[in-house]
Design a protein around this motif. Structure first.
Motif, PDB file in Angstrom:
ATOM      1  N   ARG A  15      29.805   6.115   7.744  1.00  0.00           N
ATOM      2  CA  ARG A  15      29.526   5.091   8.741  1.00  0.00           C
ATOM      3  C   ARG A  15      28.389   4.154   8.328  1.00  0.00           C
ATOM      4  N   GLY A  18      29.548  -0.652   5.639  1.00  0.00           N
ATOM      5  CA  GLY A  18      30.461  -1.528   6.355  1.00  0.00           C
ATOM      6  C   GLY A  18      30.884  -2.700   5.497  1.00  0.00           C
ATOM      7  N   THR A  19      31.219  -3.800   6.146  1.00  0.00           N
ATOM      8  CA  THR A  19      31.707  -4.977   5.417  1.00  0.00           C
ATOM      9  C   THR A  19      30.582  -5.855   4.872  1.00  0.00           C
ATOM     10  N   ARG A  36      32.426  -2.150   2.022  1.00  0.00           N
ATOM     11  CA  ARG A  36      33.763  -1.695   2.392  1.00  0.00           C
ATOM     12  C   ARG A  36      34.643  -2.934   2.558  1.00  0.00           C
ATOM     13  N   GLU A 447      36.093  -9.405  10.117  1.00  0.00           N
ATOM     14  CA  GLU A 447      35.293  -9.222  11.326  1.00  0.00           C
ATOM     15  C   GLU A 447      36.147  -8.703  12.479  1.00  0.00           C
ATOM     16  N   ASN A 449      38.807  -6.815  12.111  1.00  0.00           N
ATOM     17  CA  ASN A 449      39.077  -5.406  11.807  1.00  0.00           C
ATOM     18  C   ASN A 449      37.909  -4.513  12.195  1.00  0.00           C
ATOM     19  N   GLU A 450      36.691  -4.960  11.892  1.00  0.00           N
ATOM     20  CA  GLU A 450      35.512  -4.151  12.193  1.00  0.00           C
ATOM     21  C   GLU A 450      35.372  -3.957  13.706  1.00  0.00           C
ATOM     22  N   HIS A 451      35.581  -5.022  14.474  1.00  0.00           N
ATOM     23  CA  HIS A 451      35.497  -4.941  15.937  1.00  0.00           C
ATOM     24  C   HIS A 451      36.558  -3.990  16.485  1.00  0.00           C
ATOM     25  N   GLU A 453      38.378  -1.676  14.908  1.00  0.00           N
ATOM     26  CA  GLU A 453      38.269  -0.292  14.448  1.00  0.00           C
ATOM     27  C   GLU A 453      37.260   0.473  15.294  1.00  0.00           C
ATOM     28  N   ASP A 471      42.905  -5.752   5.403  1.00  0.00           N
ATOM     29  CA  ASP A 471      42.496  -7.147   5.556  1.00  0.00           C
ATOM     30  C   ASP A 471      43.706  -8.055   5.364  1.00  0.00           C
TER      31      ASP A 471
END
Length: 472
Positions: A15, A18-19, A36, A447, A449-451, A453, A471
């Motif tokens: 964790r 991240g991106t 990532r 962005e 995807n991160e939200h 996920e 992506d």
């Protein structure tokens, strides 16, 4: 605390990466940077070979395509070296953004690259052997031969997205598409000096028969491939790769029909991310799997592949929610119109305050090869529609499968892997007794995807849950 096992070094928790680039110092005092991207972990030395600047401080990441792939720009050279000095996470090689007098010299520079893997929610790294990444871990698949093709047709399908049809030049090359390498697969498009990966709308069998490949592509204002495509004309020479695995789902690929019971899929798509999601949905439909889709775009005019979404929804095992982040409800629109009329001024509806905008700005130029067609209008979709806000917990709770169950998730790699991993989807989607875990596919801009996920991992807690982030 770092632990040594063989030549692998444990450096942090999953964790923690991240991106955005993060850096860590190894036991031998080597400084590395990690990021990532597309479901993969990438790592390399954190020192620019020019003046030893710490690369993670830049935060400026760009996919330069080809062998370079994802690159990080040196923070000391944002305007020099033809627009910046970039270092490749894939190869460690350096490059300039545009050709300049120093480009040949810069291309001789490189930094050490590291293999990275995740084991039990921890990140491990090791120096990459000179021969390249070991098969099945973090390296990209071999590039393989390029198949000669040409741009045959361009059709506008939304205000900023287009369907590009490529025609393979040699009939013998169609044999590369005789079978699909995985439930989810993609090709690499090469145009001018730019390469990008795309999920075809056409099936492999269609390409094998006709030689045509249909690609759904959004054009961005400053994208290198976007500029190349906008300038291309019908008949322009391009090249494509043979099909490459994006994500293996053995339950849809090799399992006998008797074992295909209980397959369940959540699909969360943003913009052109709908193309990979529907590619999986076609295979899942044939297996009578239960599917739930959340599809987010800005307005109805941005909805892509509406006919196919409606066709899937008519078959009973598939349902969807459409999220329009920048479109007001009918009541809000009527109220705004009344207020405008009373004030006798022209108003322009602004983005809803709670809406989130993800991704880069769309390209203002239309492709030169675009043929005249009818104006793009809003699509007629009959599923549940949420207006004026972004995907939130209420939408996830109401639409996705597995929200009320308990358990933990497993992250797996996506686009860019060679499909041979065994610790992710390879062998995990269909168990010996025929039962299957819930698989959630998230596909959109980074962005987005991160939200999504984060929402999915908090709320979809099925007893056996696999999450794949790709992506678009």
């Amino acid at each position: 605390r770092m632990a040594q096992g063989s030549d692998w070094v444990r450096i942090c928790r999953s964790r923690d990466v991240g991106t955005s680039p993060v850096h860590y110092t190894l036991c031998n005092d080597n400084d590395i940077v990690l990021v990532r991207h597309g479901g993969r972990l990438l790592a390399m030395s954190n020192r620019c070979p020019h003046k030893q600047a710490r690369l993670h401080r830049s935060g400026d990441i760009e996919d330069l395509g080809g062998d370079l792939g994802l690159c990080l720009r040196c923070p000391k050279h944002r305007s020099k070296f033809g627009g910046g000095l970039f270092v490749s996470f894939e190869t460690g090689k350096c490059s300039t953004h545009s050709r300049c007098s120093r480009s040949d010299r810069v291309e001789q520079w490189s930094v050490p690259v590291y293999d990275a893997k995740e084991v039990e929610k921890e990140v491990w790294v090791r120096p990459r052997p000179a021969a390249g990444p070991p098969k099945g871990e973090t390296g990209r698949a071999a590039t393989g031969p390029r198949l000669a093709a040409q741009l045959a047709h361009v059709q506008q399908v939304s205000p900023d997205s287009y369907e590009f049809t490529m025609q393979i030049s040699k009939e013998a090359d169609r044999a590369a598409f005789a079978s699909e390498p995985a439930a989810m697969w993609h090709v690499c498009l090469h145009l001018a000096d730019v390469s990008r990966e795309y999920t075809p709308l056409s099936s492999a069998s269609q390409t094998a028969q006709t030689g045509s490949i249909r690609l759904l592509i959004k054009l961005y204002e400053h994208g290198r491939m976007s500029r190349a495509l906008a300038a291309a004309q019908v008949g322009e020479r391009v090249a494509v790769s043979a099909p490459r695995p994006t994500l293996r789902v053995p339950g849809l690929e090799v399992a006998p029909k008797a074992a295909l019971r209980g397959l369940s899929f959540n699909l969360v798509a943003g913009g052109t991310g709908i193309a990979p999601c529907l590619q999986l949905a076609r295979r899942a439909r044939d297996a009578a799997a239960a599917m739930r889709l959340i599809y987010s775009v800005r307005t109805r005019a941005d909805v892509l592949l509406a006919d196919e979404i409606e066709q899937l929804a008519s078959q009973g095992s598939f349902s969807y929610t459409l999220v329009l982040s920048q479109e007001a409800t009918a009541t809000e629109a009527a109220t705004a119109a009344e207020e405008a009329a009373e004030a006798e001024v022209e108003t322009v509806m602004a983005e809803a305050p709670t809406a989130a905008r993800f991704g880069k700005e769309p390209c203002s130029k239309r492709p030169r090869a675009l043929e005249p067609s009818a104006a793009v209008t809003g699509r007629a979709l009959h599923g549940r529609v949420v207006c004026g806000r972004y995907i939130g917990s209420s939408t996830v709770q109401e639409q996705l499968l597995g929200v009320a169950e308990l358990g933990k998730g497993l992250r797996v790699v996506g686009k860019g892997c060679d499909g041979s991993r065994k610790d992710g989807l390879g062998g995990a989607v269909v168990k010996a007794d025929g039962s299957t875990p819930l698989l959630t596919i998230i596909c959109g801009p980074p962005e987005f995807n991160e939200h999504c996920e984060g929402l999915v991992r908090r709320m979809v807690q099925a007893k056996e849950h696999v999450v794949a982030v790709l992506d678009a």
